[in-house]
Design an enzyme around this catalytic site. Structure first.
Site, PDB file in Angstrom:
ATOM      1  N   SER A   1       9.295  87.214 -36.914  1.00  0.00           N
ATOM      2  CA  SER A   1       9.654  87.859 -38.177  1.00  0.00           C
ATOM      3  C   SER A   1       8.426  87.916 -39.081  1.00  0.00           C
ATOM      4  CB  SER A   1      10.766  87.066 -38.870  1.00  0.00           C
ATOM      5  OG  SER A   1      10.256  85.815 -39.303  1.00  0.00           O
TER       6      SER A   1
ATOM      7  N   ASP B   1      10.063  91.335 -35.470  1.00  0.00           N
ATOM      8  CA  ASP B   1      11.480  91.358 -35.878  1.00  0.00           C
ATOM      9  C   ASP B   1      11.583  91.749 -37.357  1.00  0.00           C
ATOM     10  OD1 ASP B   1      14.215  90.876 -35.459  1.00  0.00           O
ATOM     11  OD2 ASP B   1      14.059  88.810 -36.177  1.00  0.00           O
TER      12      ASP B   1
ATOM     13  N   GLU C   1      16.833 100.624 -36.965  1.00  0.00           N
ATOM     14  CA  GLU C   1      18.158 100.081 -37.294  1.00  0.00           C
ATOM     15  C   GLU C   1      18.915 101.050 -38.187  1.00  0.00           C
ATOM     16  OE1 GLU C   1      18.459  95.998 -38.626  1.00  0.00           O
ATOM     17  OE2 GLU C   1      20.490  96.300 -39.370  1.00  0.00           O
TER      18      GLU C   1
ATOM     19  N   GLY D   1      22.624  84.459 -39.620  1.00  0.00           N
ATOM     20  CA  GLY D   1      22.875  83.129 -40.175  1.00  0.00           C
ATOM     21  C   GLY D   1      23.994  82.363 -39.484  1.00  0.00           C
TER      22      GLY D   1
ATOM     23  N   HIS E   1      21.797  92.461 -33.477  1.00  0.00           N
ATOM     24  CA  HIS E   1      21.211  91.382 -34.286  1.00  0.00           C
ATOM     25  C   HIS E   1      22.336  90.428 -34.673  1.00  0.00           C
ATOM     26  CE1 HIS E   1      17.081  92.756 -35.434  1.00  0.00           C
ATOM     27  NE2 HIS E   1      17.525  93.760 -34.699  1.00  0.00           N
ATOM     28  N   GLY E   2      21.950  89.307 -35.247  1.00  0.00           N
ATOM     29  CA  GLY E   2      22.964  88.377 -35.761  1.00  0.00           C
ATOM     30  C   GLY E   2      23.930  87.926 -34.692  1.00  0.00           C
TER      31      GLY E   2
ATOM     32  N   ASN F   1      19.787  89.387 -30.236  1.00  0.00           N
ATOM     33  CA  ASN F   1      18.890  88.612 -31.120  1.00  0.00           C
ATOM     34  C   ASN F   1      19.481  87.258 -31.498  1.00  0.00           C
ATOM     35  OD1 ASN F   1      17.447  91.007 -31.138  1.00  0.00           O
ATOM     36  ND2 ASN F   1      16.920  90.817 -33.289  1.00  0.00           N
TER      37      ASN F   1
ATOM     38  N   ASP G   1      18.377  83.609 -33.454  1.00  0.00           N
ATOM     39  CA  ASP G   1      17.499  82.708 -34.197  1.00  0.00           C
ATOM     40  C   ASP G   1      18.278  81.444 -34.583  1.00  0.00           C
ATOM     41  OD1 ASP G   1      15.687  81.447 -35.788  1.00  0.00           O
ATOM     42  OD2 ASP G   1      15.362  83.091 -37.174  1.00  0.00           O
TER      43      ASP G   1
HETATM   44  P1  13P Z   1      21.217  85.014 -35.849  1.00  0.00           P
HETATM   45  O1  13P Z   1      21.076  84.556 -37.262  1.00  0.00           O
HETATM   46  O2  13P Z   1      22.640  85.280 -35.500  1.00  0.00           O
HETATM   47  O3  13P Z   1      20.575  84.093 -34.868  1.00  0.00           O
HETATM   48  O4  13P Z   1      20.466  86.430 -35.710  1.00  0.00           O
HETATM   49  C1  13P Z   1      19.077  86.482 -35.564  1.00  0.00           C
HETATM   50  C2  13P Z   1      18.534  87.858 -35.671  1.00  0.00           C
HETATM   51  O5  13P Z   1      19.224  88.843 -35.735  1.00  0.00           O
HETATM   52  C3  13P Z   1      17.072  87.985 -35.706  1.00  0.00           C
HETATM   53  O6  13P Z   1      16.663  89.295 -35.893  1.00  0.00           O
HETATM   54  O1  G3H Z   2      16.960  88.049 -38.608  1.00  0.00           O
HETATM   55  C1  G3H Z   2      16.082  87.341 -39.102  1.00  0.00           C
HETATM   56  C2  G3H Z   2      15.611  86.132 -38.431  1.00  0.00           C
HETATM   57  O2  G3H Z   2      16.606  85.157 -38.403  1.00  0.00           O
HETATM   58  C3  G3H Z   2      14.305  85.666 -39.022  1.00  0.00           C
HETATM   59  O3  G3H Z   2      14.473  84.873 -40.130  1.00  0.00           O
HETATM   60  O4  G3H Z   2      12.859  85.804 -41.809  1.00  0.00           O
HETATM   61  O5  G3H Z   2      13.687  83.425 -41.951  1.00  0.00           O
HETATM   62  O6  G3H Z   2      12.084  84.095 -40.160  1.00  0.00           O
HETATM   63  P1  G3H Z   2      13.193  84.528 -41.074  1.00  0.00           P
HETATM   64 ZN    ZN Z   3      18.073  90.390 -37.150  1.00  0.00          ZN
END
Ligand code: 13P
Ligand code: G3H
Ligand code: ZN
Length: 303
Positions: free
Chosen positions: A48, A77, A129, A174, A204-205, A248, A250
């Site tokens: 990111s 990202d 997106e 999140g 994503h997410g 995706n 995180d």
């Molecule tokens: P999560 O918060 O569900 O892991 O999604 C991460 C994401 O979309 C990063 O681009």
């Molecule tokens: O979708 C976003 C990712 O979870 C990245 O999060 O911007 O805190 O690194 P960040």
């Molecule tokens: Zn994302």
């Protein structure tokens, strides 16, 4: 060498997906790489803008390390400007995401097309997106989902020339994804697929926010009471029966690292060697990634 497009096409044909895992330090990167290497799974390492600045001068070194691994790709990202996408392209990333989802349709098309023109000349793929995920995205807080409009999705792909498209069908970023029913809009996904047949789509997410990990965090001093993610079954369906080729993740890795570190420090109150407690986090990151590769993404052995 096989490029990322090769794997997206293979994933479309065979019904698997590539995990796109965010990292911003060495141990998370090591955990992801050892999981994907040991299972011969292609995967994407997502950086990111925040991760870029956190890694600072070490970023090019991390990119070099990733490039030594077969079937593993580096991806920007949520790039928010042409400038950051250009920087990633010049640093040797395999792919960039330009996230214009908070802009008007016309502005999003214009910005995305500019990135596509620059990146494609240099052999780099582009993810766009359309639609907005509930929660915080692009520094805009949205209390409602803005699902992707299938007709606009087709127009967006045709006008921009993106290689992949991130869509909004009910996932969100999140650890707190649902208050009520945990569902995804498969009807919208099907409409998109009718208009864009065989086009690689991205979710994503998509963290599952494993209940057991949340409980372990809570019993070792954390407070994540209402955390809930996307049911794994829904993601499996999106991958196996639909054109979702990139998932995706995180939050699930943040949970793994946090759980490992918390438990280690709780059990070893005299420990001061970071290699020990961060090492426990790294082990758990590897385990979580392996589990996804084998049981959700079905990307094991696909390199
Ligand atoms: P999560 O918060 O569900 O892991 O999604 C991460 C994401 O979309 C990063 O681009
Ligand atoms: O979708 C976003 C990712 O979870 C990245 O999060 O911007 O805190 O690194 P960040
Ligand atoms: Zn994302």
């Amino acid at each position: 060498m096989k490029d990322l497009n090769f794997y997206y096409n293979k994933a479309l044909k065979k019904g698997f997906a590539l995990g796109a895992f965010n990292f911003n330090n060495m141990e998370v990167l090591q955990g992801i790489l050892s999981a994907s290497d040991s299972l011969a799974s292609p995967c994407i390492l997502a950086v990111s803008e925040g991760a870029m600045s956190y890694m600072g001068e070490f970023l090019p070194a991390f990119v070099e390390v990733v490039k030594k691994h077969k079937g593993v790709f580096v991806h920007l990202d949520h790039g928010k400007s042409f400038e950051v996408c250009k920087k990633a392209v010049l640093l040797g990333f395999d792919s960039v995401m330009i996230d214009g989802s908070a802009l008007s349709f016309e502005e999003n098309v214009k910005l995305t097309k500019k990135v596509v023109d620059f990146a494609h000349k240099r052999g780099v793929l582009v993810e766009g997106e359309l639609g907005q995920l509930k929660g915080i995205e692009e520094d805009v807080t949205s209390s409602e989902h803005h699902f992707t409009d299938p007709i606009k999705a087709k127009e967006f792909v045709e006008k921009t020339g993106v290689d992949t498209l991130a869509i909004a069908i009910g996932t969100s970023h999140g650890a707190y994804k649902y208050k009520g029913r945990q569902e995804l809009r498969f009807d919208i996904l099907e409409e998109i697929e009718k208009l864009l047949p065989d086009f690689p789509l991205v979710l994503h997410g998509a963290s599952t926010v494993e209940k057991r990990l949340v409980e372990r965090i809570n019993t070792s001093g954390g407070e994540m009471k209402e955390a809930v993610g996307i049911p794994e079954e829904l993601l499996r369906r999106a991958i196996k029966e639909h054109n979702i080729v990139k998932i995706n993740t995180d939050t699930d890795l943040r949970l793994a690292m946090t759980c490992g570190v918390r438990e280690n420090l709780k059990q070893n109150s005299k420990e001061i060697d970071p290699r020990k407690y961060i090492g426990s986090g790294r082990e758990l990151v590897e385990k979580v990634v392996k589990n996804k590769i084998e049981n959700m993404l079905f990307s094991k052995g696909q390199i």
